[in-house]
Design a protein around this motif. Structure first.
Motif, PDB file in Angstrom:
ATOM      1  N   ALA A 150       0.837  -1.189   0.000  1.00  0.00           N
ATOM      2  CA  ALA A 150       0.000   0.000   0.000  1.00  0.00           C
ATOM      3  C   ALA A 150       0.872   1.239   0.000  1.00  0.00           C
ATOM      4  O   ALA A 150       2.084   1.171   0.170  1.00  0.00           O
ATOM      5  CB  ALA A 150      -0.900  -0.017   1.233  1.00  0.00           C
ATOM      6  N   SER A 151       0.236   2.389  -0.213  1.00  0.00           N
ATOM      7  CA  SER A 151       0.988   3.626  -0.137  1.00  0.00           C
ATOM      8  C   SER A 151       1.509   3.818   1.276  1.00  0.00           C
ATOM      9  O   SER A 151       1.023   3.212   2.217  1.00  0.00           O
ATOM     10  CB  SER A 151       0.095   4.796  -0.538  1.00  0.00           C
ATOM     11  N   GLY A 278       7.185  -9.409 -18.680  1.00  0.00           N
ATOM     12  CA  GLY A 278       5.752  -9.256 -18.491  1.00  0.00           C
ATOM     13  C   GLY A 278       5.420  -8.203 -17.444  1.00  0.00           C
ATOM     14  O   GLY A 278       6.290  -7.484 -16.956  1.00  0.00           O
ATOM     15  N   LEU A 279       4.147  -8.126 -17.114  1.00  0.00           N
ATOM     16  CA  LEU A 279       3.670  -7.145 -16.153  1.00  0.00           C
ATOM     17  C   LEU A 279       3.909  -7.602 -14.725  1.00  0.00           C
ATOM     18  O   LEU A 279       3.689  -8.762 -14.382  1.00  0.00           O
ATOM     19  CB  LEU A 279       2.173  -6.891 -16.351  1.00  0.00           C
ATOM     20  N   LYS A 280       4.312  -6.652 -13.893  1.00  0.00           N
ATOM     21  CA  LYS A 280       4.527  -6.940 -12.474  1.00  0.00           C
ATOM     22  C   LYS A 280       3.836  -5.855 -11.656  1.00  0.00           C
ATOM     23  O   LYS A 280       4.048  -4.665 -11.876  1.00  0.00           O
ATOM     24  CB  LYS A 280       6.023  -6.956 -12.151  1.00  0.00           C
ATOM     25  N   LEU A 281       2.993  -6.272 -10.719  1.00  0.00           N
ATOM     26  CA  LEU A 281       2.307  -5.327  -9.846  1.00  0.00           C
ATOM     27  C   LEU A 281       3.326  -4.696  -8.901  1.00  0.00           C
ATOM     28  O   LEU A 281       3.982  -5.384  -8.131  1.00  0.00           O
ATOM     29  CB  LEU A 281       1.217  -6.047  -9.041  1.00  0.00           C
ATOM     30  N   THR A 282       3.459  -3.375  -8.968  1.00  0.00           N
ATOM     31  CA  THR A 282       4.464  -2.697  -8.154  1.00  0.00           C
ATOM     32  C   THR A 282       3.867  -1.850  -7.041  1.00  0.00           C
ATOM     33  O   THR A 282       4.548  -1.571  -6.044  1.00  0.00           O
ATOM     34  CB  THR A 282       5.352  -1.793  -9.026  1.00  0.00           C
ATOM     35  N   ALA A 283       2.629  -1.407  -7.182  1.00  0.00           N
ATOM     36  CA  ALA A 283       2.013  -0.582  -6.143  1.00  0.00           C
ATOM     37  C   ALA A 283       0.512  -0.545  -6.365  1.00  0.00           C
ATOM     38  O   ALA A 283       0.020  -0.812  -7.472  1.00  0.00           O
ATOM     39  CB  ALA A 283       2.577   0.839  -6.168  1.00  0.00           C
ATOM     40  N   ASP A 284      -0.225  -0.237  -5.313  1.00  0.00           N
ATOM     41  CA  ASP A 284      -1.655   0.006  -5.461  1.00  0.00           C
ATOM     42  C   ASP A 284      -2.081   1.050  -4.447  1.00  0.00           C
ATOM     43  O   ASP A 284      -1.494   1.183  -3.383  1.00  0.00           O
ATOM     44  CB  ASP A 284      -2.470  -1.281  -5.360  1.00  0.00           C
ATOM     45  N   TYR A 285      -3.126   1.796  -4.800  1.00  0.00           N
ATOM     46  CA  TYR A 285      -3.515   2.973  -4.039  1.00  0.00           C
ATOM     47  C   TYR A 285      -5.030   3.042  -3.874  1.00  0.00           C
ATOM     48  O   TYR A 285      -5.780   2.641  -4.772  1.00  0.00           O
ATOM     49  CB  TYR A 285      -3.056   4.247  -4.759  1.00  0.00           C
ATOM     50  N   TYR A 286      -5.451   3.600  -2.759  1.00  0.00           N
ATOM     51  CA  TYR A 286      -6.867   3.891  -2.539  1.00  0.00           C
ATOM     52  C   TYR A 286      -7.288   5.033  -3.457  1.00  0.00           C
ATOM     53  O   TYR A 286      -6.558   6.017  -3.615  1.00  0.00           O
ATOM     54  CB  TYR A 286      -7.086   4.283  -1.074  1.00  0.00           C
ATOM     55  N   ILE A 287      -8.480   4.889  -4.065  1.00  0.00           N
ATOM     56  CA  ILE A 287      -8.995   5.935  -4.955  1.00  0.00           C
ATOM     57  C   ILE A 287     -10.492   6.138  -4.709  1.00  0.00           C
ATOM     58  O   ILE A 287     -11.163   5.299  -4.095  1.00  0.00           O
ATOM     59  CB  ILE A 287      -8.746   5.607  -6.450  1.00  0.00           C
ATOM     60  N   SER A 288     -10.997   7.267  -5.207  1.00  0.00           N
ATOM     61  CA  SER A 288     -12.429   7.542  -5.204  1.00  0.00           C
ATOM     62  C   SER A 288     -12.917   7.608  -6.644  1.00  0.00           C
ATOM     63  O   SER A 288     -12.162   7.976  -7.542  1.00  0.00           O
ATOM     64  CB  SER A 288     -12.716   8.884  -4.523  1.00  0.00           C
ATOM     65  N   VAL A 289     -14.189   7.250  -6.849  1.00  0.00           N
ATOM     66  CA  VAL A 289     -14.793   7.351  -8.178  1.00  0.00           C
ATOM     67  C   VAL A 289     -16.048   8.220  -8.085  1.00  0.00           C
ATOM     68  O   VAL A 289     -16.281   8.890  -7.079  1.00  0.00           O
ATOM     69  CB  VAL A 289     -15.112   5.956  -8.765  1.00  0.00           C
ATOM     70  N   CYS A 368     -14.387  11.576 -12.214  1.00  0.00           N
ATOM     71  CA  CYS A 368     -12.946  11.341 -12.283  1.00  0.00           C
ATOM     72  C   CYS A 368     -12.509  10.278 -11.279  1.00  0.00           C
ATOM     73  O   CYS A 368     -13.246   9.911 -10.377  1.00  0.00           O
ATOM     74  CB  CYS A 368     -12.195  12.640 -12.009  1.00  0.00           C
ATOM     75  N   VAL A 369     -11.277   9.811 -11.469  1.00  0.00           N
ATOM     76  CA  VAL A 369     -10.633   8.926 -10.492  1.00  0.00           C
ATOM     77  C   VAL A 369      -9.719   9.803  -9.647  1.00  0.00           C
ATOM     78  O   VAL A 369      -8.827  10.469 -10.180  1.00  0.00           O
ATOM     79  CB  VAL A 369      -9.822   7.821 -11.198  1.00  0.00           C
ATOM     80  N   VAL A 370      -9.946   9.811  -8.336  1.00  0.00           N
ATOM     81  CA  VAL A 370      -9.261  10.742  -7.450  1.00  0.00           C
ATOM     82  C   VAL A 370      -8.355   9.985  -6.484  1.00  0.00           C
ATOM     83  O   VAL A 370      -8.762   8.989  -5.888  1.00  0.00           O
ATOM     84  CB  VAL A 370     -10.272  11.600  -6.661  1.00  0.00           C
ATOM     85  N   MET A 371      -7.115  10.483  -6.335  1.00  0.00           N
ATOM     86  CA  MET A 371      -6.112   9.856  -5.483  1.00  0.00           C
ATOM     87  C   MET A 371      -5.587  10.877  -4.480  1.00  0.00           C
ATOM     88  O   MET A 371      -5.658  12.088  -4.711  1.00  0.00           O
ATOM     89  CB  MET A 371      -4.928   9.353  -6.320  1.00  0.00           C
ATOM     90  N   ALA A 372      -5.019  10.389  -3.386  1.00  0.00           N
ATOM     91  CA  ALA A 372      -4.305  11.263  -2.460  1.00  0.00           C
ATOM     92  C   ALA A 372      -3.105  11.868  -3.195  1.00  0.00           C
ATOM     93  O   ALA A 372      -2.488  11.215  -4.042  1.00  0.00           O
ATOM     94  CB  ALA A 372      -3.842  10.483  -1.238  1.00  0.00           C
ATOM     95  N   ASN A 373      -2.773  13.092  -2.879  1.00  0.00           N
ATOM     96  CA  ASN A 373      -1.699  13.786  -3.591  1.00  0.00           C
ATOM     97  C   ASN A 373      -0.351  13.068  -3.545  1.00  0.00           C
ATOM     98  O   ASN A 373       0.343  12.998  -4.566  1.00  0.00           O
ATOM     99  CB  ASN A 373      -1.565  15.218  -3.074  1.00  0.00           C
ATOM    100  N   ASP A 375       0.195   9.919  -3.460  1.00  0.00           N
ATOM    101  CA  ASP A 375       0.088   8.784  -4.373  1.00  0.00           C
ATOM    102  C   ASP A 375       0.118   9.248  -5.823  1.00  0.00           C
ATOM    103  O   ASP A 375       0.775   8.641  -6.677  1.00  0.00           O
ATOM    104  CB  ASP A 375      -1.205   8.013  -4.099  1.00  0.00           C
ATOM    105  N   LEU A 376      -0.598  10.321  -6.105  1.00  0.00           N
ATOM    106  CA  LEU A 376      -0.616  10.838  -7.473  1.00  0.00           C
ATOM    107  C   LEU A 376       0.775  11.280  -7.911  1.00  0.00           C
ATOM    108  O   LEU A 376       1.170  11.072  -9.067  1.00  0.00           O
ATOM    109  CB  LEU A 376      -1.599  12.006  -7.586  1.00  0.00           C
ATOM    110  N   LYS A 377       1.541  11.864  -7.017  1.00  0.00           N
ATOM    111  CA  LYS A 377       2.896  12.299  -7.361  1.00  0.00           C
ATOM    112  C   LYS A 377       3.755  11.120  -7.795  1.00  0.00           C
ATOM    113  O   LYS A 377       4.579  11.240  -8.703  1.00  0.00           O
ATOM    114  CB  LYS A 377       3.531  13.025  -6.178  1.00  0.00           C
ATOM    115  N   GLN A 378       3.573   9.977  -7.160  1.00  0.00           N
ATOM    116  CA  GLN A 378       4.307   8.779  -7.583  1.00  0.00           C
ATOM    117  C   GLN A 378       3.891   8.373  -8.994  1.00  0.00           C
ATOM    118  O   GLN A 378       4.719   7.991  -9.813  1.00  0.00           O
ATOM    119  CB  GLN A 378       4.046   7.638  -6.597  1.00  0.00           C
ATOM    120  N   LEU A 379       2.592   8.471  -9.255  1.00  0.00           N
ATOM    121  CA  LEU A 379       2.083   8.084 -10.567  1.00  0.00           C
ATOM    122  C   LEU A 379       2.579   9.041 -11.651  1.00  0.00           C
ATOM    123  O   LEU A 379       2.928   8.611 -12.758  1.00  0.00           O
ATOM    124  CB  LEU A 379       0.553   8.089 -10.523  1.00  0.00           C
TER     125      LEU A 379
END
Length: 519
Positions: A150-151, A278-289, A368-373, A375-379
């Motif tokens: 998690a973040s 191939g694809l590797k899961l590196t991170a996941d974050y809480y979001i709002s929709v 929109c898809v909304v993230m904590a700031n 987390d978004l900075k990492q993205l």
């Protein structure tokens, strides 16, 4: 009758040792005990009568566990608990606040502020049982390492839950204090911090009035915080199976270094790193929709679209209102498949939160898809304009790499046949791959109909062509569609152009209905 502090701690210790309550409300299997214990410990922490009554006046004389003046420690705990509660409530309702501001505001309110803080805690007690109920839906236990995926702020919050569940109240309180210091606008963390502070104070003999509890039970702000807590814990408990990818990612060119998948049912955004392995899961974050959920159809419906999209740009936060936080990443909604189905609207972004907020409720945006700031900075440091795919789904389905390769066989066969028909100059055969309403966009010019077949034959001129950097993104939503991106280089040439094609399955055959020449 209120539980004593010692009895509450014994209950929590029993949960952690046995992975269940003395009278368990749900069945557990295998490795589910730890997270279920944390969920229930969280519920007990919020629902404990001692926490609910902590702000209702002085407790009985005595000494704290760590020694010293009990009156002094209790007064400090009550004041701090009220401050944390005030910050959580203010953030949940969208009002700008900080820990310091909440403290000053509470001091000005005096007894009224104490009563409000007590009522808010009572509301948490009234609704927190839903956290334990969420454990019933457990499908897959979390590993110890999964929590760290998690973040940073979220991982630290879960660590607080874990410490409290083990009976290590003071270390949990210390970590919670550090967490709200570093993330003062993390409302859920403030809620937990307030509960931990309140738990330091022995219960009073008087109870909050029933009317206050009933009123706060339906408080949307408190309900949203509890729903956020449930979804964060659920996503960390139900981890994706090892060595799997979302079913939409059948193949992804290494030119796309990252890929994004959103699971609205878990309020989660998954970030994948792509390589030749191939694809590797590196991170996941809480979001709002969206406030109204998912499956956007019309402009203004406050829904988040479902489908396969690409990041189209990155907007400088200096050019945006504070509402969008650290920045914004627009996606290409409506995509050609959306347009084909008559969907309208636009301006769908991945963006941050206002500076005074750390996160928003699970259903909170206009689409929109909304993230904590943070987390978004990492993205923002990882995405590629035009090359990073974004899948938004109600609920992601995870498949193995061999299964993905198997599902890609039919579209691979169609692409090969289309290429061979074009190279041979067989117009009749080539026309079979196009729907009558086919559209091509090249250099902002649109060509309609299958007259493009003649252009394709002339363009190929019987030359041998090599397709490179193939990507297959599968979307099944009523229809069966495929978004195919590739580069083509003719024999004897050093460079070529890239295409993005949209295919629709009709019966057993794949048909082209849209193409974009990317350059």
């Amino acid at each position: 009758m209120a539980h004593s502090q010692g009895k509450r701690r014994r209950l929590v210790a029993d949960i952690v040792r046995q992975g269940r309550l003395q009278t368990p409300p749900f069945r557990l299997r295998g490795g589910q005990q730890l997270i279920a214990a944390l969920m229930t410990a969280s519920a007990l922490m919020l629902a404990a009568p001692g926490a609910a009554l902590a702000s209702n006046g002085p407790g009985k004389p005595g000494t704290t566990k760590a020694g010293g003046s009990a009156h002094k420690e209790k007064a400090k705990a009550k004041a701090s608990a009220g401050n944390a509660r005030a910050t959580a409530r203010a953030g949940a309702t969208g009002r700008a606040s900080s820990v310091r501001e909440a403290r000053e505001s509470r001091g000005a309110r005096g007894k009224k502020g104490v009563a409000e803080a007590r009522t808010a805690v009572a509301a948490a007690a009234a609704t927190s049982a839903t956290a334990a109920t969420a454990a019933r839906a457990t499908r897959k236990p979390a590993s110890a390492g999964a929590i760290q995926e998690a973040s940073n702020a979220e991982a630290r919050l879960i660590a607080v839950y874990e410490l409290f569940g083990r009976g290590q109240t003071r270390p949990a309180l210390a970590k919670a204090r550090d967490l709200v210091r570093d993330y003062p606008n993390f409302q859920l963390a403030q809620l937990v911090y307030g509960d931990l502070l309140a738990a330091q104070v022995p219960p009073s003999n008087s109870l909050p009035d029933t009317a206050s509890i009933a009123k706060m039970r339906g408080n949307p702000a408190m309900a949203e915080l509890h729903e956020e807590s449930k979804r964060r814990l659920q996503a960390l408990r139900e981890r994706p199976p090892a060595n799997t990818v979302p079913s939409q990612f059948l193949a992804l060119s290494t030119r796309s270094r990252y890929a994004i998948a959103v699971d609205a049912s878990r309020s989660r955004l998954y970030l994948f790193e792509n390589s030749d392995k191939g694809l590797k899961l590196t991170a996941d974050y809480y979001i709002s929709v969206g406030k109204s959920g998912t499956d956007k159809v019309t402009e203004g419906d406050a829904r988040t679209p479902l489908g396969v999209y690409y990041i189209t740009s990155s907007l400088d936060p200096k050019s945006l209102k504070d509402f969008y936080g650290a920045g914004a990443l627009p996606i290409n909604y409506p995509n050609p498949y959306d347009v084909r189905r008559g969907k309208t609207g636009g301006g769908i972004w991945l963006h941050g939160t206002p500076p005074q907020q750390f996160a928003r409720a699970p259903l909170a945006s206009d689409g929109c898809v909304v993230m904590a700031n943070p987390d978004l900075k990492q993205l923002l440091r990882k995405v590629q304009i035009g090359a990073t795919p974004v899948v938004t789904a109600r609920s992601l389905q995870w498949i193995s790499q061999p299964q993905a390769e198997k599902e890609a066989q039919s579209i691979t066969s169609a692409i090969t046949s289309w290429k061979d028909a074009r190279a041979s100059g067989n117009e009749a055969q080539l026309k079979k791959f196009y729907l009558p309403d086919f559209q091509r966009i090249s250099s902002k010019k649109t060509t309609e109909g299958i007259s493009v077949v003649d252009d394709e034959v002339k363009f190929a001129q019987g030359k041998r062509v090599q397709f490179k950097d193939m990507s297959y993104l599968h979307w099944r939503d009523g229809d069966d569609t495929m978004v195919v991106t590739f580069g083509e280089v003719f024999e004897g040439e050093k460079s070529g152009r890239s295409r993005r094609q949209y295919w629709l399955r009709q019966g057993t055959e794949w048909k082209l209905f849209h193409e974009e020449i990317l350059g």
